[in-house]
Scaffold this motif. Sequence first.
Motif, PDB file in Angstrom:
ATOM      1  N   ALA A 117       0.821  -1.209   0.000  1.00 29.70           N
ATOM      2  CA  ALA A 117       0.000   0.000   0.000  1.00 29.70           C
ATOM      3  C   ALA A 117       0.856   1.262   0.000  1.00 29.70           C
ATOM      4  CB  ALA A 117      -0.921   0.003   1.213  1.00 29.70           C
ATOM      5  N   GLY A 118       2.183   1.088   0.081  1.00 29.58           N
ATOM      6  CA  GLY A 118       3.085   2.230   0.002  1.00 29.58           C
ATOM      7  C   GLY A 118       3.580   2.758   1.326  1.00 29.58           C
ATOM      8  N   LEU A 119       3.224   2.118   2.437  1.00 31.49           N
ATOM      9  CA  LEU A 119       3.715   2.548   3.735  1.00 31.49           C
ATOM     10  C   LEU A 119       5.092   1.946   4.002  1.00 31.49           C
ATOM     11  CD1 LEU A 119       0.619   3.117   3.994  1.00 31.49           C
ATOM     12  CD2 LEU A 119       0.847   2.565   6.427  1.00 31.49           C
ATOM     13  N   ARG A 120       5.923   2.690   4.705  1.00 27.54           N
ATOM     14  CA  ARG A 120       7.188   2.131   5.154  1.00 27.54           C
ATOM     15  C   ARG A 120       6.916   1.198   6.324  1.00 27.54           C
ATOM     16  NH1 ARG A 120      11.885   3.856   3.578  1.00 27.54           N
ATOM     17  NH2 ARG A 120      12.928   3.793   5.607  1.00 27.54           N
ATOM     18  N   VAL A 121       7.652   0.101   6.364  1.00 29.82           N
ATOM     19  CA  VAL A 121       7.428  -0.917   7.386  1.00 29.82           C
ATOM     20  C   VAL A 121       8.721  -1.152   8.158  1.00 29.82           C
ATOM     21  CG1 VAL A 121       6.831  -3.331   7.829  1.00 29.82           C
ATOM     22  CG2 VAL A 121       5.598  -2.039   6.070  1.00 29.82           C
ATOM     23  N   GLY A 122       8.597  -1.173   9.466  1.00 28.31           N
ATOM     24  CA  GLY A 122       9.754  -1.449  10.300  1.00 28.31           C
ATOM     25  C   GLY A 122       9.451  -2.535  11.309  1.00 28.31           C
ATOM     26  N   CYS A 123      10.497  -3.002  11.981  1.00 27.98           N
ATOM     27  CA  CYS A 123      10.358  -3.943  13.089  1.00 27.98           C
ATOM     28  C   CYS A 123      11.082  -3.353  14.286  1.00 27.98           C
ATOM     29  CB  CYS A 123      10.961  -5.301  12.750  1.00 27.98           C
ATOM     30  SG  CYS A 123       9.985  -6.261  11.587  1.00 27.98           S
ATOM     31  N   VAL A 124      10.474  -3.462  15.452  1.00 26.22           N
ATOM     32  CA  VAL A 124      11.101  -3.003  16.693  1.00 26.22           C
ATOM     33  C   VAL A 124      11.132  -4.193  17.639  1.00 26.22           C
ATOM     34  CG1 VAL A 124      10.558  -0.553  16.499  1.00 26.22           C
ATOM     35  CG2 VAL A 124       8.849  -2.102  17.439  1.00 26.22           C
ATOM     36  N   THR A 125      12.302  -4.456  18.213  1.00 29.18           N
ATOM     37  CA  THR A 125      12.418  -5.672  18.996  1.00 29.18           C
ATOM     38  C   THR A 125      13.470  -5.552  20.087  1.00 29.18           C
ATOM     39  OG1 THR A 125      12.835  -8.061  18.854  1.00 29.18           O
ATOM     40  CG2 THR A 125      14.102  -6.640  17.379  1.00 29.18           C
ATOM     41  N   VAL A 126      13.245  -6.302  21.151  1.00 30.38           N
ATOM     42  CA  VAL A 126      14.262  -6.427  22.198  1.00 30.38           C
ATOM     43  C   VAL A 126      15.178  -7.601  21.892  1.00 30.38           C
ATOM     44  CG1 VAL A 126      12.774  -5.382  23.933  1.00 30.38           C
ATOM     45  CG2 VAL A 126      12.784  -7.879  23.673  1.00 30.38           C
TER      46      VAL A 126
ATOM     47  N   MET B 125      13.075   6.741  18.292  1.00 33.87           N
ATOM     48  CA  MET B 125      14.200   6.340  17.441  1.00 33.87           C
ATOM     49  C   MET B 125      13.689   5.570  16.232  1.00 33.87           C
ATOM     50  SD  MET B 125      17.576   4.062  18.336  1.00 33.87           S
ATOM     51  CE  MET B 125      18.762   3.658  17.032  1.00 33.87           C
ATOM     52  N   ALA B 126      12.683   4.724  16.436  1.00 33.37           N
ATOM     53  CA  ALA B 126      12.100   3.977  15.321  1.00 33.37           C
ATOM     54  C   ALA B 126      11.517   4.927  14.289  1.00 33.37           C
ATOM     55  CB  ALA B 126      11.040   3.009  15.830  1.00 33.37           C
ATOM     56  N   ALA B 127      10.820   5.966  14.758  1.00 31.99           N
ATOM     57  CA  ALA B 127      10.253   6.952  13.841  1.00 31.99           C
ATOM     58  C   ALA B 127      11.364   7.662  13.067  1.00 31.99           C
ATOM     59  CB  ALA B 127       9.408   7.963  14.615  1.00 31.99           C
ATOM     60  N   TYR B 128      12.430   8.035  13.773  1.00 31.72           N
ATOM     61  CA  TYR B 128      13.571   8.699  13.131  1.00 31.72           C
ATOM     62  C   TYR B 128      14.184   7.816  12.055  1.00 31.72           C
ATOM     63  CZ  TYR B 128      18.250  10.643  12.550  1.00 31.72           C
ATOM     64  OH  TYR B 128      19.414  11.136  12.012  1.00 31.72           O
ATOM     65  N   ARG B 129      14.383   6.540  12.377  1.00 29.20           N
ATOM     66  CA  ARG B 129      14.987   5.616  11.422  1.00 29.20           C
ATOM     67  C   ARG B 129      14.098   5.398  10.197  1.00 29.20           C
ATOM     68  NH1 ARG B 129      18.610   1.815  13.831  1.00 29.20           N
ATOM     69  NH2 ARG B 129      18.303   0.561  11.950  1.00 29.20           N
ATOM     70  N   LEU B 130      12.795   5.527  10.390  1.00 28.49           N
ATOM     71  CA  LEU B 130      11.864   5.365   9.270  1.00 28.49           C
ATOM     72  C   LEU B 130      11.610   6.686   8.543  1.00 28.49           C
ATOM     73  CD1 LEU B 130       9.420   2.847  10.958  1.00 28.49           C
ATOM     74  CD2 LEU B 130      10.670   2.435   8.829  1.00 28.49           C
ATOM     75  N   GLY B 131      12.241   7.762   9.012  1.00 31.70           N
ATOM     76  CA  GLY B 131      12.179   9.040   8.319  1.00 31.70           C
ATOM     77  C   GLY B 131      10.889   9.808   8.487  1.00 31.70           C
ATOM     78  N   ILE B 132      10.218   9.618   9.628  1.00 34.18           N
ATOM     79  CA  ILE B 132       8.944  10.290   9.850  1.00 34.18           C
ATOM     80  C   ILE B 132       8.890  10.842  11.266  1.00 34.18           C
ATOM     81  CG2 ILE B 132       7.651   8.887   8.194  1.00 34.18           C
ATOM     82  CD1 ILE B 132       6.627   7.294  10.617  1.00 34.18           C
ATOM     83  N   SER B 133       7.849  11.617  11.555  1.00 31.75           N
ATOM     84  CA  SER B 133       7.602  12.102  12.902  1.00 31.75           C
ATOM     85  C   SER B 133       6.879  11.030  13.708  1.00 31.75           C
ATOM     86  CB  SER B 133       6.743  13.372  12.862  1.00 31.75           C
ATOM     87  OG  SER B 133       7.403  14.398  12.152  1.00 31.75           O
TER      88      SER B 133
ATOM     89  N   ASP C  66      11.642  -2.235   5.865  1.00 36.62           N
ATOM     90  CA  ASP C  66      12.600  -1.185   5.526  1.00 36.62           C
ATOM     91  C   ASP C  66      13.648  -0.962   6.612  1.00 36.62           C
ATOM     92  OD1 ASP C  66      11.330  -0.161   2.976  1.00 36.62           O
ATOM     93  OD2 ASP C  66       9.659   0.121   4.361  1.00 36.62           O
ATOM     94  N   GLU C  67      13.269  -1.126   7.880  1.00 37.48           N
ATOM     95  CA  GLU C  67      14.185  -0.869   8.987  1.00 37.48           C
ATOM     96  C   GLU C  67      13.911  -1.837  10.129  1.00 37.48           C
ATOM     97  OE1 GLU C  67      16.708   1.194   9.412  1.00 37.48           O
ATOM     98  OE2 GLU C  67      16.515   2.395   7.585  1.00 37.48           O
ATOM     99  N   VAL C  68      14.967  -2.234  10.824  1.00 33.48           N
ATOM    100  CA  VAL C  68      14.844  -3.013  12.056  1.00 33.48           C
ATOM    101  C   VAL C  68      15.565  -2.241  13.154  1.00 33.48           C
ATOM    102  CG1 VAL C  68      15.415  -5.149  13.260  1.00 33.48           C
ATOM    103  CG2 VAL C  68      14.717  -5.225  10.852  1.00 33.48           C
ATOM    104  N   VAL C  69      14.864  -1.965  14.237  1.00 32.20           N
ATOM    105  CA  VAL C  69      15.439  -1.243  15.364  1.00 32.20           C
ATOM    106  C   VAL C  69      15.416  -2.164  16.575  1.00 32.20           C
ATOM    107  CG1 VAL C  69      15.281   0.787  16.866  1.00 32.20           C
ATOM    108  CG2 VAL C  69      14.611   0.948  14.450  1.00 32.20           C
ATOM    109  N   THR C  70      16.580  -2.404  17.150  1.00 30.90           N
ATOM    110  CA  THR C  70      16.689  -3.292  18.299  1.00 30.90           C
ATOM    111  C   THR C  70      16.977  -2.487  19.573  1.00 30.90           C
ATOM    112  OG1 THR C  70      19.082  -3.638  18.147  1.00 30.90           O
ATOM    113  CG2 THR C  70      17.662  -5.066  16.781  1.00 30.90           C
ATOM    114  N   ALA C  71      16.737  -3.131  20.713  1.00 32.81           N
ATOM    115  CA  ALA C  71      17.039  -2.491  21.988  1.00 32.81           C
ATOM    116  C   ALA C  71      18.524  -2.176  22.097  1.00 32.81           C
ATOM    117  CB  ALA C  71      16.595  -3.395  23.138  1.00 32.81           C
TER     118      ALA C  71
END
Length: 222
Positions: A106-115, A155-163, A135-140
Amino acid sequence: MSTRVHAVAFDVLETLLDLNPLGARLETVGQPARLLQPWFLRFQRDALALALSGDYGTFESVARQALRTETQHTVTDDDIDYMLEGFGQLPAHPDAEPAVRLLSEAGLRVGCVTVGSATNTARFLERAGLARYVDEVVTAAQAGIWKPAPSFYRMAAYRLGISPENLALVAVHAWDCHGAKRAGCLAGWCGRLEGHYGDVFTEPDVSGSDLVRVAEDLLRLS
């Protein structure tokens, strides 16, 4: 605050990834499969306790200590190695791939956040066929702090380039959704694990019985 969704970040452990096969590994090392849930809960609690006291523990170190304690110190280091290796071989829940694919297409950026660890998370995403959509994986470890600290979601928002207000977290844990909301993000809760959203937590923006329904409702916000 704008409720427009530009990106979605999925929690990994229990939301995308099915922990249940680790029960068989516990039995292989002479422990009952029923220890899986208390081990994981102790792991989460101990990690959060470290964070609240101003310290940081790695996924591996905290998981090791939690397993030693939960088994009353009856596991060997080799047993623990075997258990931790299992995280990189776990399957995805059936609703994970269609939900992630739906949002990506659908055109949304997708990330994963994980410990979890970056290595095991990468293995999981590749094996589950999800890596192509993420598009991005952000770990603890990268954030230097555990969820639900607000800085983790930001930080996840920053890495995905959005607010933050344009990022939606998706999780099966109400506490995780609460953390995202407190950080100024949106949240989509899947009831697959908990059944009912805890009334002590801030309400999510959307909820559904599976990840696909959550993704569909988030698309309506986008």
